[in-house]
Structures are given as C-alpha cells and as structure tokens.
Enzyme design. Sequence first.
Site, PDB file in Angstrom:
ATOM      1  N   CYS A  88       0.849  -1.188   0.000  1.00 44.82           N
ATOM      2  CA  CYS A  88       0.000   0.000   0.000  1.00 44.82           C
ATOM      3  C   CYS A  88       0.891   1.247   0.000  1.00 44.82           C
ATOM      4  CB  CYS A  88      -0.901  -0.056   1.229  1.00 44.82           C
ATOM      5  SG  CYS A  88      -0.974   1.422   2.201  1.00 44.82           S
ATOM      6  N   GLU A  89       0.597   2.148  -0.905  1.00 47.12           N
ATOM      7  CA  GLU A  89       1.483   3.314  -1.051  1.00 47.12           C
ATOM      8  C   GLU A  89       1.305   4.340   0.072  1.00 47.12           C
ATOM      9  OE1 GLU A  89       0.563   4.780  -4.921  1.00 47.12           O
ATOM     10  OE2 GLU A  89      -1.036   6.078  -4.213  1.00 47.12           O
ATOM     11  N   HIS A  90       0.259   4.206   0.858  1.00 43.97           N
ATOM     12  CA  HIS A  90       0.063   5.164   1.952  1.00 43.97           C
ATOM     13  C   HIS A  90       0.837   4.787   3.206  1.00 43.97           C
ATOM     14  CE1 HIS A  90      -3.952   5.896  -0.238  1.00 43.97           C
ATOM     15  NE2 HIS A  90      -3.046   6.740  -0.647  1.00 43.97           N
ATOM     16  N   HIS A  91       1.091   3.483   3.386  1.00 42.33           N
ATOM     17  CA  HIS A  91       1.769   3.038   4.612  1.00 42.33           C
ATOM     18  C   HIS A  91       2.987   2.165   4.329  1.00 42.33           C
ATOM     19  CE1 HIS A  91      -2.461   3.844   5.800  1.00 42.33           C
ATOM     20  NE2 HIS A  91      -1.888   4.368   6.862  1.00 42.33           N
ATOM     21  N   GLN A 129      -5.305  -0.363  -4.114  1.00 46.17           N
ATOM     22  CA  GLN A 129      -5.990  -1.514  -4.704  1.00 46.17           C
ATOM     23  C   GLN A 129      -6.805  -1.123  -5.944  1.00 46.17           C
ATOM     24  OE1 GLN A 129      -7.942  -4.039  -1.816  1.00 46.17           O
ATOM     25  NE2 GLN A 129      -9.361  -4.816  -3.350  1.00 46.17           N
ATOM     26  N   HIS A 157      -5.664  -5.592   3.942  1.00 44.64           N
ATOM     27  CA  HIS A 157      -4.602  -4.580   4.057  1.00 44.64           C
ATOM     28  C   HIS A 157      -4.041  -4.595   5.476  1.00 44.64           C
ATOM     29  CE1 HIS A 157      -5.509  -2.237   0.250  1.00 44.64           C
ATOM     30  NE2 HIS A 157      -6.442  -3.167   0.280  1.00 44.64           N
ATOM     31  N   CYS A 159      -2.166  -2.516   6.813  1.00 38.20           N
ATOM     32  CA  CYS A 159      -2.223  -1.181   7.424  1.00 38.20           C
ATOM     33  C   CYS A 159      -3.547  -0.992   8.156  1.00 38.20           C
ATOM     34  CB  CYS A 159      -2.014  -0.090   6.379  1.00 38.20           C
ATOM     35  SG  CYS A 159      -3.228  -0.079   5.052  1.00 38.20           S
TER      36      CYS A 159
HETATM   37 ZN   LIG Z   1      -2.329   1.636   3.816  1.00 40.29          ZN
END
Ligand SMILES: [Zn+2]
Length: 200
Positions: A88-91, A129, A157, A159
């Site tokens: 996941c690119e956010h975490h 995703q 996920h 995260c």
């Molecule tokens: Zn994430």
Amino acid sequence: MSETTEIEVPETSEAGSIADLVRKMIVQLGEDPNREGLRRTPERYEKALRFLTSGYRQDPEKLLNGAMFSVCYDEMVVVRDIELYSLCEHHLLPFFGRCHVAYIPNKKVVGLSKIARMVNMYARRLQIQERLTNQIARTIEEKLSPQGVGVIVEARHLCMVMRGVEKQHSTATTSAMLGVFRENKQTRDEFLALVRGGKV
Ligand SMILES: [Zn+2]
C-alpha cells in the site's frame, strides 16, 4: 496519459543506499542496529523491498508480446484465484489477496500464465488496490482489444488490520468492468457466478 503508460524509472539507486536509511530508521525506533539480530537487517530489507517493487522495472509490452495468439474463440476466458501481494502506497505495508480476471476475446488471446505474471508486475509496485485493479483491466483492453474485460481484486490490508482500523477479517473488494462486462449485465453476472461458484 493512460493508466498503463510506463513511467520512466530512474536507474535503481545505488546498492546499500536503502540499507543505510533503514539503519538510521532502526536508531530512530530506539533500537540498536548493531545488535546481533539486527546487524544484517538493513541489507535484507533493501533486498526484499527491491524485489517487492521490481514491477517498476518490467514492461507490460515485453511481458505480453510473443504470448498472444489469434483464435476463433469468443467465449469467456476466466483466470481465478491469482495470488496477489502488493504494498500500500500510503503506509508501505502489504496488502494481499486474490485476483480474478476474465475477458471475452475478439480474435486474440494471451497465454494464461502471462495474465498471472502481469498481475504480479503491477502488484510489485507501490499501489492502491483500485489503481492496481484498473491497470490490470486496461492492459488487457489495450493489448488484446477484447469484447470486454472484468477484473476483481479481494485483499486484506495490513495497514488496516494490524492497526485495528478495521475489523480483523475485513476484506476490500474492487472491480473494473470494461466493454461488454460493463454494458451487459448477463456477462457480468456470468463472471461473478464463475468467481463465486468456484467452478470454471
Ligand atoms: Zn495503507
């Protein structure tokens, strides 16, 4: 720029450069990077991360070209339960699950194993995703010009589950439906039934 346009990726950074950052990160976390168990962790992490993002250095063109065939077949082609592991690119934490891909050919098909490899190629990048799902569908649309494409991704996920943001067993489902899969409910339902029924 279309979803599948390749971004020019700079030459991979120098070996060891990520490991150096990880060593600093370990210090910031209050740990001793020279402790026996952690001593080689930065190098291991760099190696793992470079592998998990190796999809940036693969080209869908090269992956699919040479594996496409002309056929007189216009029934639905379904590849179910393709295992998928992404970040996941956010975490920068993993999300993982299964991907189901279907298309109805228009004179052209591609080797089934290539579809799984293409899923891996897009998964081994920093992703969300929804984008991953779209990229898989768009690539099949661009390369095979089929009558339609359907892609469903079901993933958990870390995260979310590890931080307790969502219920432990929650799964996110995304789909991309193009061409007849978008326009024709019967086609879409057939795909969903094949995915759910477990029989192809
Ligand atoms: Zn994430």
